[in-house]
Design a protein around this motif. Structure first.
Motif, PDB file in Angstrom:
ATOM      1  N   GLN A 120     120.050  -7.893 -40.228  1.00  0.00           N
ATOM      2  CA  GLN A 120     119.616  -7.687 -38.852  1.00  0.00           C
ATOM      3  C   GLN A 120     119.097  -6.272 -38.660  1.00  0.00           C
ATOM      4  N   GLY A 121     118.225  -6.114 -37.694  1.00  0.00           N
ATOM      5  CA  GLY A 121     117.704  -4.806 -37.340  1.00  0.00           C
ATOM      6  C   GLY A 121     116.218  -4.689 -37.594  1.00  0.00           C
ATOM      7  N   GLU A 122     115.637  -3.666 -36.984  1.00  0.00           N
ATOM      8  CA  GLU A 122     114.219  -3.387 -37.164  1.00  0.00           C
ATOM      9  C   GLU A 122     113.997  -2.835 -38.564  1.00  0.00           C
ATOM     10  N   LYS A 123     112.937  -3.305 -39.220  1.00  0.00           N
ATOM     11  CA  LYS A 123     112.700  -2.941 -40.612  1.00  0.00           C
ATOM     12  C   LYS A 123     111.353  -2.257 -40.799  1.00  0.00           C
ATOM     13  N   ARG A 124     111.308  -1.433 -41.837  1.00  0.00           N
ATOM     14  CA  ARG A 124     110.086  -0.759 -42.268  1.00  0.00           C
ATOM     15  C   ARG A 124     109.982  -1.006 -43.772  1.00  0.00           C
ATOM     16  N   TYR A 125     108.758  -1.197 -44.275  1.00  0.00           N
ATOM     17  CA  TYR A 125     108.549  -1.613 -45.658  1.00  0.00           C
ATOM     18  C   TYR A 125     107.721  -0.571 -46.408  1.00  0.00           C
ATOM     19  N   LEU A 126     108.212  -0.184 -47.593  1.00  0.00           N
ATOM     20  CA  LEU A 126     107.556   0.842 -48.393  1.00  0.00           C
ATOM     21  C   LEU A 126     107.206   0.309 -49.777  1.00  0.00           C
ATOM     22  N   LYS A 127     105.939   0.387 -50.113  1.00  0.00           N
ATOM     23  CA  LYS A 127     105.449  -0.037 -51.423  1.00  0.00           C
ATOM     24  C   LYS A 127     105.290   1.196 -52.300  1.00  0.00           C
ATOM     25  N   ILE A 128     105.877   1.143 -53.481  1.00  0.00           N
ATOM     26  CA  ILE A 128     105.750   2.212 -54.463  1.00  0.00           C
ATOM     27  C   ILE A 128     104.664   1.815 -55.446  1.00  0.00           C
ATOM     28  N   LEU A 129     103.622   2.613 -55.521  1.00  0.00           N
ATOM     29  CA  LEU A 129     102.504   2.312 -56.416  1.00  0.00           C
ATOM     30  C   LEU A 129     102.724   2.940 -57.794  1.00  0.00           C
ATOM     31  N   GLY A 130     103.274   4.142 -57.817  1.00  0.00           N
ATOM     32  CA  GLY A 130     103.478   4.860 -59.062  1.00  0.00           C
ATOM     33  C   GLY A 130     103.615   6.332 -58.788  1.00  0.00           C
ATOM     34  N   TYR A 131     103.137   7.152 -59.721  1.00  0.00           N
ATOM     35  CA  TYR A 131     103.210   8.602 -59.529  1.00  0.00           C
ATOM     36  C   TYR A 131     102.077   9.280 -60.298  1.00  0.00           C
TER      37      TYR A 131
END
Length: 173
Positions: A160-171
């Motif tokens: 539950q709760g508001e979510k934020r999504y993070l995509k890791i591409l690399g470095y």
């Protein structure tokens, strides 16, 4: 110009599943100091090949952990991790270290990060995606691992709760 290296999503997810219900003694457990979720997610990201980053011009633009007394705020703090991940690189930069971005729910992959956020959009919890559940070509759900209320391959839809999504591409190295 920096050389781009892809993130090893499978290694990050494997580390998450190996350590979701226990602790790696090489790192401090922050459970009794506000929670261990970001520390755990940082370990997973590092296991996926993202190197420590000392290059930023201040500690809030760095990401590393050597000991409790020698670490960056982004290693153990949910909002500092978000700021480090999303501000270190963009499509127009090649700074040393992580290249990640905020994405929509349906763009997540294994090894990406889900954050729970307050109404004013400040992160307070981190989870890592360990599986993508499909019905044919249709996205059904994601499985996540986390510390602080330790969970192994738990359906994201049950969080539950508001979510934020993070995509890791690399470095960039």
């Amino acid at each position: 110009m920096g050389i781009f290296v892809k993130y090893n999503r499978e290694l990050a997810a494997r580390y998450a599943m190996d350590w979701a219900l226990t602790r790696n003694s090489q790192y401090k457990d922050y459970e009794n100091w506000g929670g261990d979720c970001t520390n755990f997610v940082s370990q997973c990201i590092h296991a996926g090949g993202i190197p420590f980053d000392h290059q930023g011009n201040d500690i809030l633009k760095q990401w590393y952990w050597y000991s409790d007394m020698n670490r960056s705020p982004s290693w153990t703090g949910a909002e500092p991790l978000y700021k480090y991940m999303t501000r270190n690189n963009s499509k127009d930069t090649q700074n040393f270290g992580i290249y990640a971005m905020e994405v929509d729910y349906n763009e997540l992959q294994i090894g990406d990060i889900v954050q729970l956020v307050y109404e004013n959009d400040l992160a307070y919890h981190n989870m890592i995606v360990t599986d993508v559940i499909l019905d044919g070509e249709f996205l059904v759900d994601y499985l996540i691992c986390q510390h602080t209320y330790d969970l192994l391959n738990h359906p994201l839809s049950m969080k539950q709760g508001e979510k934020r999504y993070l995509k890791i591409l690399g470095y960039y190295e």
